[in-house]
Scaffold this motif. Structure first.
Motif, PDB file in Angstrom:
ATOM      1  N   GLU A 189     -10.892   3.988  -3.723  1.00  0.00           N
ATOM      2  CA  GLU A 189     -10.074   3.691  -2.547  1.00  0.00           C
ATOM      3  C   GLU A 189      -8.997   4.738  -2.340  1.00  0.00           C
ATOM      4  OE1 GLU A 189      -8.014  -0.072  -2.795  1.00  0.00           O
ATOM      5  OE2 GLU A 189      -8.292  -0.386  -0.641  1.00  0.00           O
TER       6      GLU A 189
ATOM      7  N   GLN B  16       0.070   5.126  -4.575  1.00  0.00           N
ATOM      8  CA  GLN B  16      -0.121   3.682  -4.458  1.00  0.00           C
ATOM      9  C   GLN B  16      -1.134   3.230  -5.497  1.00  0.00           C
ATOM     10  OE1 GLN B  16       1.419   1.269  -2.721  1.00  0.00           O
ATOM     11  NE2 GLN B  16       0.108  -0.092  -3.930  1.00  0.00           N
TER      12      GLN B  16
ATOM     13  N   GLU C 195       0.942   1.947   3.670  1.00  0.00           N
ATOM     14  CA  GLU C 195       0.060   1.592   2.550  1.00  0.00           C
ATOM     15  C   GLU C 195       0.554   2.143   1.216  1.00  0.00           C
ATOM     16  OE1 GLU C 195      -3.576   3.115   4.485  1.00  0.00           O
ATOM     17  OE2 GLU C 195      -4.377   1.081   4.254  1.00  0.00           O
TER      18      GLU C 195
ATOM     19  N   SER D  39      -8.714   9.341  -3.842  1.00  0.00           N
ATOM     20  CA  SER D  39      -8.837   8.216  -4.749  1.00  0.00           C
ATOM     21  C   SER D  39      -8.683   8.705  -6.181  1.00  0.00           C
ATOM     22  CB  SER D  39     -10.205   7.561  -4.573  1.00  0.00           C
ATOM     23  OG  SER D  39     -11.227   8.473  -4.950  1.00  0.00           O
TER      24      SER D  39
ATOM     25  N   THR E 209      -3.993   1.157  -7.141  1.00  0.00           N
ATOM     26  CA  THR E 209      -5.142   0.389  -6.682  1.00  0.00           C
ATOM     27  C   THR E 209      -6.108   0.208  -7.839  1.00  0.00           C
ATOM     28  OG1 THR E 209      -7.028   0.313  -5.175  1.00  0.00           O
ATOM     29  CG2 THR E 209      -6.241   2.506  -5.801  1.00  0.00           C
TER      30      THR E 209
END
Length: 127
Positions: free
Chosen positions: A106, A99, A113, A52, A101
């Motif tokens: 996360e 990605q 994803e 994360s 977020t």
């Protein structure tokens, strides 16, 4: 857009170490979850480590626990995968993925994803 470029792969003997780098450009990945995947010939791409962007939440595949470590240098916009005690079964093409977020704790572990991918770097471990 985020461009990811992996480097640091190569040929190493069993028990050796490698540090893979994933250099991001285009925008900062400070609010992106990052993942390292690998794909061996004839096998599906699998997540070996993920992290994360806040509070240092990390994930490791069972095969990577205790041997691999994911980290990032925000100032350099770079993510690392330190791999120790390498085994022949670690031989694969390694990819980094990013990605966005809004949730700082996360991380993601599935291929679908992640939106941004690097081109991969080959890691070969000889026995």
């Amino acid at each position: 857009q985020v461009q990811l470029v992996e480097s640091g792969g190569g040929l190493v003997q069993t028990g050796g170490s490698l540090r893979l780098l994933c250099a991001a450009s285009g925008r900062t990945v400070s609010m992106y979850a990052m993942g390292w995947f690998r794909q061996a010939p004839g096998k599906e791409r699998e997540c070996v480590a993920a992290g994360s962007w806040s509070d240092s939440n990390t994930y490791y595949a069972d095969s990577a626990k205790g041997r691999f470590a994911i980290s990032r240098d925000v100032a350099k916009n770079t993510v690392y995968l330190q791999m120790n005690s390498l085994k022949p079964e670690d031989t694969a093409v390694y990819y980094c993925a990013a990605q966005y977020t809004s949730r700082g704790s996360e991380y993601f572990t599935r291929v679908d994803e992640y939106y941004f991918w690097g081109q991969g770097t080959q890691v070969t471990v000889s026995s």
